[in-house]
Every structure is written in C-alpha cells, then in structure tokens.
Design an enzyme around this catalytic site. Structure first.
Site, PDB file in Angstrom:
ATOM      1  N   LYS A  66      -4.060   2.011   7.732  1.00  0.00           N
ATOM      2  CA  LYS A  66      -4.721   3.550   8.178  1.00  0.00           C
ATOM      3  C   LYS A  66      -4.576   5.010   8.130  1.00  0.00           C
ATOM      4  O   LYS A  66      -5.520   5.672   7.904  1.00  0.00           O
ATOM      5  CB  LYS A  66      -5.516   2.584   8.796  1.00  0.00           C
ATOM      6  CG  LYS A  66      -5.968   1.493   9.438  1.00  0.00           C
ATOM      7  CD  LYS A  66      -6.435   1.047  10.702  1.00  0.00           C
ATOM      8  CE  LYS A  66      -7.174  -0.325  10.253  1.00  0.00           C
ATOM      9  NZ  LYS A  66      -7.756  -1.121  11.450  1.00  0.00           N
ATOM     10  N   ASP A 100     -13.364   1.480  14.231  1.00  0.00           N
ATOM     11  CA  ASP A 100     -13.234  -0.176  15.051  1.00  0.00           C
ATOM     12  C   ASP A 100     -13.403   0.069  16.100  1.00  0.00           C
ATOM     13  O   ASP A 100     -13.252  -0.669  16.809  1.00  0.00           O
ATOM     14  CB  ASP A 100     -10.972   0.087  14.454  1.00  0.00           C
ATOM     15  CG  ASP A 100     -10.399  -0.031  13.500  1.00  0.00           C
ATOM     16  OD1 ASP A 100     -11.713  -1.302  13.292  1.00  0.00           O
ATOM     17  OD2 ASP A 100      -9.458   0.476  12.713  1.00  0.00           O
TER      18      ASP A 100
END
Ligand code: ATR
Length: 262
Positions: A66, A100
């Site tokens: 990420k 997220d």
C-alpha cells in the site's frame, strides 16, 4: 471484452475480494471482471505496469504494497495523502485513493449502528494510519494511539491533530467507546498486552482481522464488551473502491449478509 480489475498483493490467494466485486457487478449491472494478481515482493511496479498495458482498468492494493502504491501515483486523494498509503488505483489516470478508513467508519455507522466519540486505536503501522483520519472526520473527539513501539505511535499522533500516543503499559483506565485492533498481531494469533480492565461493558472492541475469533476479541468478550470482526470493513472498503472506479455505489448489506451466511 469487459473491464478488468484485480486485487494485487502478496499473498492474495484466499482473498474474498473477487467474490465481493462479482456480487457488486451483478447487482448493479456493471460489466467487469475482478481477479487476483500476486506480485513478487521486489516487483510491484512492474506487475502493475504489466496489468495496465494488458488493458487493466484498476487495482485494489493489499499487503505489503500500500505504501509503494502511494509513491507510484501521479495524483492521490486527500485521504490517501493523510494515510500515506493507497488501496485503490485508477490505472488510466495514475490516481490513487484509500478507502480503508471510510470502510471502517461505514461499517461502524451503517452496519453496526454504533456512534462513538472516544477511540483507543491499537497499532501504528499502515493499517492504523489508514483509518485515523476517517475516525476523526466521523466525529471522534479523542483518539489515543497505543503501540508496542511508542515512538512510532508518537510519530503518527504528530501528523494527526486531535490524537495522542502511549504504550500498552500506560493505557488509561477510562472507558473508551471504541477499541480498534489495527495491529498485525491477530494474523499471527498473538494476544496484545491490553489489560482486561481496558474493556468495559459499554465498549465496542473491533478487530480489523476477520474470519475467526482473535485473542483480542476473545479477551474483549470475556470482559463483557461488545465485539466485531472486520468483515464489514472489508465489504465497505470494496464498495467505495467500486464507486471510485464505476461511479455507482453498490448496496453492501446483502453482500455482507451472504458472507456471514445469514
Ligand atoms: P500493517 O500495515 O498491517 O499495520 P505494519 O506496518 O508492519 O503492518 O504494522 C504492524 C503493527 O502491528 C505495528 O503497530 C506493530 O507494533 P510495532 O510498531 O511495535 O512493531 C503491531 N504488532 C505486530 N505484532 C504485535 C504484537 N505481537 N504485539 C503488539 N503489537 C504488534
């Protein structure tokens, strides 16, 4: 040919994302394929490029890429900039987003119907940094970040006004509305050094891991706290990525209910 998307990570084999996105596509009448791409640890950028030149439209990014995905983007959303991490790539434009945090907040507000003000966030790695901004934006008035390596928590707290840092040994005894386990301890089935007294009857203990009862959730249950795993967060972050790519917001409740087998 339908538009191609995938989850890229290492490992990716047991991901539920292809099934979730297939459900979203069916329900919204969107023509797309969603697969899995395992990138070698030293070959993330090259694997993304191969997927893009092969006609791929977008990627979800998972561990351990990420942060690397964030550095690869030519433009990122404000929430990705805050998290310094990207889990959603739009390949035609080089745009990166992070869904997220909003995934966690939507699970709490829409699926669990759980309002919160005070939050104890366990962990200061990528998973924790991905959700701090969204928790604050959702109305958390106090976010205490506890980490095994306190210096790491202090660094994160410095970046987010309205948060504070501490180690596990100096956790306050006050009751928090919400305790989020954002450490990777659950993946190794390791218990966290959080005292039983941290869990109160009015606390929701939320583990970002899903699929089994982690030592963290077991400890919370023993103390009489309400608990939730991270399956709802998984579905909600997927829905937001779907929206980023397709401009259509899929319904999440039926998909989550199917995943839970109810
Ligand atoms: P991720 O991207 O999943 O957050 P990471 O950046 O490696 O992965 O961060 C892992 C987090 O889990 C860290 O907060 C780590 O604590 P340290 O910063 O002190 O290493 C935490 N963690 C992992 N295993 C742990 C354990 N057994 N006990 C306590 N914290 C743990």
């Amino acid at each position: 040919m339908s538009d191609r998307y995938a989850l890229i990570g290492n490992p990716v084999a047991h991901s539920k994302s292809p099934w979730i996105h297939a459900e979203f596509a069916r329900a919204t009448g969107q023509e797309l394929e969603y697969g899995l791409v395992e990138a070698p640890l030293d070959g993330f950028a090259a694997t993304v490029e191969r997927f893009r030149t092969g006609g791929g439209k977008g990627l979800n990014v998972t561990l351990p890429f990420k942060q690397e995905a964030f550095r690869l983007c030519t433009r990122v959303s404000e929430r990705a900039r805050q998290a310094q991490a990207v889990n959603t790539l739009v390949l035609e434009t080089g745009f990166g987003d992070n869904t997220d945090g909003i995934g966690l907040v939507r699970d709490l507000s829409q699926n669990l119907d759980y309002p919160f003000r005070s939050v104890l966030l366990l962990g200061a790695g990528g998973a924790a940094q991905g959700v701090v901004g969204a928790l604050l934006e959702a109305g958390a008035t106090k976010v205490l970040i506890a980490n095994r390596t306190v210096a790491r928590a202090e660094e994160v707290a410095k970046r987010f006004p309205g948060t504070a840092a501490c180690g596990y040994e100096s956790l306050p005894t006050q009751a928090f509305d919400l305790i989020v386990n954002a450490t990777s301890a659950s993946l190794a089935d390791e218990a966290l050094p959080v005292a039983q007294s941290a869990f109160h009857k009015k606390t929701l203990a939320y583990d970002m891991a899903y699929g089994r009862e982690t030592p963290f959730l077991a400890a919370a249950k023993r103390a009489g706290a309400r608990t939730s795993d991270g399956l709802g967060m998984l579905v909600e972050q997927a829905a937001e990525s779907f929206f980023v790519w397709r401009g259509v917001r899929p319904e999440t409740r039926p998909v989550l209910a199917k995943l839970r087998g109810s």
